[in-house]
Scaffold this motif. Sequence first.
Motif, mmCIF file in Angstrom:
data_model
loop_
_atom_site.group_PDB
_atom_site.id
_atom_site.type_symbol
_atom_site.label_atom_id
_atom_site.label_comp_id
_atom_site.label_asym_id
_atom_site.label_seq_id
_atom_site.Cartn_x
_atom_site.Cartn_y
_atom_site.Cartn_z
ATOM 1 N N LEU A 1 8.748 68.846 17.801
ATOM 2 C CA LEU A 1 7.688 67.952 18.270
ATOM 3 C C LEU A 1 8.143 67.132 19.478
ATOM 4 O O LEU A 1 7.379 66.914 20.414
ATOM 5 N N ARG A 2 9.397 66.661 19.459
ATOM 6 C CA ARG A 2 9.927 65.918 20.612
ATOM 7 C C ARG A 2 9.918 66.787 21.860
ATOM 8 O O ARG A 2 9.578 66.316 22.946
ATOM 9 N N ALA A 3 10.276 68.049 21.702
ATOM 10 C CA ALA A 3 10.294 68.962 22.848
ATOM 11 C C ALA A 3 8.882 69.224 23.362
ATOM 12 O O ALA A 3 8.644 69.256 24.573
ATOM 13 N N VAL A 4 7.930 69.403 22.458
ATOM 14 C CA VAL A 4 6.546 69.661 22.855
ATOM 15 C C VAL A 4 5.952 68.453 23.574
ATOM 16 O O VAL A 4 5.253 68.582 24.582
ATOM 17 N N MET A 5 6.263 67.256 23.082
ATOM 18 C CA MET A 5 5.724 66.032 23.672
ATOM 19 C C MET A 5 6.465 65.617 24.939
ATOM 20 O O MET A 5 6.001 64.749 25.678
ATOM 21 N N GLY A 6 7.622 66.196 25.193
ATOM 22 C CA GLY A 6 8.386 65.856 26.388
ATOM 23 C C GLY A 6 9.263 64.639 26.218
ATOM 24 O O GLY A 6 9.785 64.102 27.196
ATOM 25 N N ALA A 7 9.439 64.188 24.990
ATOM 26 C CA ALA A 7 10.237 62.989 24.736
ATOM 27 C C ALA A 7 11.721 63.218 24.993
ATOM 28 O O ALA A 7 12.467 62.260 25.161
#
Length: 63
Positions: free
Chosen positions: A15-21
């Motif tokens: 999820l962090r990777a998808v959101m760009g975090a």
Amino acid sequence: MNAVLKGLRGFAGYLRAVMGADAYQKYVEHFEAVGHSGPVMTEREFWRDRMDRQDTNPQGRCC
């Protein structure tokens, strides 16, 4: 129990990777791997630069 925690951590990382975090972390890793001269941007400078680039080139936005 460990398998569940490992799965949850993997999902959170996804999820962090998808959101760009994790963009700053990737930037630092790339910066160090390539061996650029000069100091690495601080996290604040990185996000300011990223927002400025998106404002000047809004092609990637969906709305």
